[in-house]
Enzyme design. Structure first.
Site, PDB file in Angstrom:
ATOM      1  CG  ASP A 356      -1.748   1.215   1.365  1.00  0.00           C
ATOM      2  OD1 ASP A 356      -2.371   1.598   0.354  1.00  0.00           O
ATOM      3  OD2 ASP A 356      -1.783   1.809   2.457  1.00  0.00           O
ATOM      4  CG  ASP A 545      -1.510   2.549   6.944  1.00  0.00           C
ATOM      5  OD1 ASP A 545      -1.965   2.423   5.789  1.00  0.00           O
ATOM      6  OD2 ASP A 545      -1.411   3.641   7.527  1.00  0.00           O
ATOM      7  CG  ASP A 549      -4.248  -1.364   3.051  1.00  0.00           C
ATOM      8  OD1 ASP A 549      -4.432  -1.258   1.831  1.00  0.00           O
ATOM      9  OD2 ASP A 549      -3.699  -0.482   3.739  1.00  0.00           O
TER      10      ASP A 549
END
Length: 658
Positions: A356, A545, A549
């Site tokens: 990410d 985080d 996700d």
């Protein structure tokens, strides 16, 4: 039926420790401190060990014993079959040696009587219980992650009646078409469309975008996102199980349920090792009964039991959990929290890493990337000073970034008067007698410096005329570039997967030299990308985080969360990097490889001792030499194998990870 919940296993572990540790001291104290116990009646020591080990084996180890019986009944051998078969044989033999040791053949006795194996029973029970508690804690995170997701939707919402009066109703009572009021600071309860008002909505849970996005009449909104500034009137479109938030919950649930439990290396040989040992023990007893010297019966029984004792999987049972527990402890000291023991095994074989962007590679906080004055008389510092002064009363993330940048440059901000904020548009104020307005730029400037590529632009006007633009970007973490280089050097393919715009993703991927990048990706699409790599045979790790996700973290072989991430991300991941930077992932990769290598070494030594000792315990040399494996030698060999495994595992405590 699996093992009980870890809260039921913990008291059993404490009982096993309180009984098992004294047994270890009684049995092996003389090896550590010669002369310890000298002059004490050996029979008294034997009875003490029996009294302490019995509750450990029957009460503390009861869940393990039930799993053993189930594996026998269902003909499904596993580590419990091997463990309890070995500890059971050692316990029964030791009980017999305590009660009737003087009746054992001379060849099976020492000066202190037959050797005892109570310490092996207690120690194996302690280690297996500890390992099961660690696994139970990993599985318990599934429910916690789902509870955290459910809490994002407010239980009560404000519904407007036909007379435009507000009433507070449970979220379950909302239907499509209802009109709802969402006040500043509240989470949006349903998927719908703005019918009135204007605000900025924090949609980072879905997109990963660090900045709130403007929402006005006609714009869509999603359940679970956060209304930041203005009041919104919504028309509900999708409620309950039909919302995007509910879909994310289903994705996480499905991924968690489909994730196979760790296939530990020791389990892979259990299916053939157990039948082989049991067959050898029966064959040994039968051979001694048919062809052995007198007394055939006792010798047949004792040599058959000796095979089970020498095969008692003390070292084999310790090989994996001791390495894993030591590796987890070493990781914790390096800022790596391993929440699932399977993660260490999977991380060692990772081939593809999906990352990410926001909060993982970048700080997740906007910073001033460029100051672009539009007038010769306005310097970059003056442009920033005017904008920061006008934004000083605001709590918007962009406002905080401007004020912070001015403070870093030591600029003094004049007081702002007649402050006005229009949700979703911008702010204006009188600064030193002049009207300063700050709003998102309607269109990007024709040329931006490289450091501002993909940045968010705000336009500053002075008395109605444009004074310039300020570019605010989400800065890369200092550790990102060296960490990516190190991970690629390990042979990993590294790709960026973000819900942010392509304009923001492309420069990050270029600067870091990533293998590929994917922008504008939804939570479901992130999970689908993980699954597509898995379908191609790749071992996939995902690092993120945010709530968006969570489905991908749960679906990956290894989910890696930043320590400053959301609760849902932390609970969906197998590994948490407590310092919140990718340098920890490099250390985690090295730790996982070293731990797996250590486990393989332990298994080699455990099997080497077993394969060397089993023929001797069966009396294979007796026809030619008349020699039987003395029980004391068997006891020393079993202890030595355990000491070898533990000592090898403890080397991980001093592993260099940087």
């Amino acid at each position: 039926m699996g093992l009980p919940h870890e809260r039921h296993l913990r008291p059993r572990l404490w009982v096993a420790l309180s009984g098992g540790l004294p047994v270890l001291a009684l049995a092996m104290g003389g090896m550590i401190a010669p002369g310890l116990g000298h002059g004490v009646d050996p029979l008294l020591l034997a009875w003490l060990q029996l009294a302490l080990t019995t509750p450990v084996f029957f009460w503390a180890g009861a869940p393990l014993n039930r799993r053993w019986w189930r594996s026998i009944r269902e003909r499904d051998p596993n580590m419990f079959t091997m463990t309890v078969t070995g500890t059971g044989a050692a316990y029964l033999y030791s009980v017999a040696a305590t009660l009737a040791g003087d009746r054992f053949p001379e060849a099976l006795r020492t000066a202190h009587g037959p050797p005892l194996y109570f310490e092996a029973v207690a120690f194996i029970t302690i280690v297996v219980l500890l390992g099961q508690i660690l696994e139970q804690r990993a599985h318990a995170r599934t429910g916690e992650a789902l509870e955290a997701l459910l809490r994002l939707a407010p239980p009560i919402t404000h519904r407007l009646t036909g007379e435009d009066r507000e009433e507070d109703v449970p979220l379950t009572a909302v239907r499509p078409g209802d009109r709802l009021r969402v006040r500043p600071g509240e989470h949006i309860p349903v998927d719908g469309r703005v019918a009135g008002g204007a605000s900025e909505v924090d949609e980072s849970m879905l997109t990963g975008e660090p900045l709130p996005v403007p929402r006005r009449a006609g714009d869509p909104v999603r359940a679970g996102t956060l209304n930041t500034t203005g009041s919104l009137l919504l028309t509900a479109e999708r409620v309950g199980a039909d919302t995007v938030l509910a879909h994310i919950i289903r994705l996480v649930t499905a991924a968690q349920e489909s994730e196979a439990p760790i296939a530990r290396l020791a389990d892979r040989v259990t299916a053939w090792f157990i039948p082989a040992v049991l067959g050898l023990a029966l064959a040994t007893a039968a051979a001694w009964l048919a062809f052995g010297p007198a007394p055939r019966g006792p010798l047949a029984l004792l040599n058959g039991v000796a095979v089970l004792i020498i095969a008692c999987p003390c070292a084999l049972g310790l090989a994996t959990p001791v390495s894993i527990v030591t590796g987890i402890g070493r990781g914790a000291r390096a800022g790596i929290l391993v929440q699932d023991a399977a993660a260490l095994e999977h991380l060692a074989g990772t081939t593809v890493l999906l990352l990410d962007k926001t909060g993982t590679l970048t700080t997740g906080r906007p910073r001033v990337a460029a100051l672009l004055p539009a007038r010769p008389e306005v310097s970059p510092e003056e442009l920033l000073r005017l904008a920061a002064a006008a934004e000083a009363p605001s709590e918007h993330p962009l406002a905080r970034a401007l004020v912070a940048a001015a403070a870093e440059r030591g600029l003094t901000l004049p007081a702002a008067e007649d402050f006005r904020a229009e949700p979703g548009v911008g702010v204006s104020a009188l600064v030193a007698g002049r009207r300063v307005a700050v709003a998102r730029a309607a269109s990007p400037l024709p040329a931006l410096p490289a450091e501002a590529a993909g940045a968010t632009l705000v336009e500053v006007t002075l008395d109605g005329a444009r004074a310039g633009c300020i570019a605010l970007a989400d800065a890369l973490k200092p550790s990102a570039a060296p960490a990516v280089r190190a991970l690629r050097a390990l042979g990993w393919r590294v790709e960026l997967v973000t819900g942010d715009r392509a304009e923001a993703a492309a420069p990050v991927a270029a600067v870091l030299g990533l293998d590929a990048w994917h922008a504008g990706v939804s939570p479901a699409e992130k999970q689908e990308l993980v699954r597509s790599w898995r379908a191609r045979g790749a071992r996939v790790a995902f690092a993120g985080d945010g709530l968006n996700d969570a489905p991908a973290l749960a679906a990956a072989h290894v989910g890696i969360a930043m320590g400053d991430g959301t609760d849902v991300a932390l609970r969906s991941a197998g590994v948490v990097l407590l310092r919140g930077d990718l340098a920890g992932l490099v250390r985690a990769a090295r730790l996982s490889r070293a731990t797996l290598r250590n486990i393989r070494q332990n298994l080699f030594w455990a099997f080497a001792y077993n394969f060397a000792g089993l023929p001797l315990a069966a009396g294979a040399l007796y026809p030619w030499t008349g020699w039987l494996l003395h029980p004391m030698v068997a006891s020393v060999a079993m202890s030595l194998s355990s000491i070898t495994v533990v000592a090898n595992a403890l080397r991980l405590r001093h592993l260099r990870l940087d």
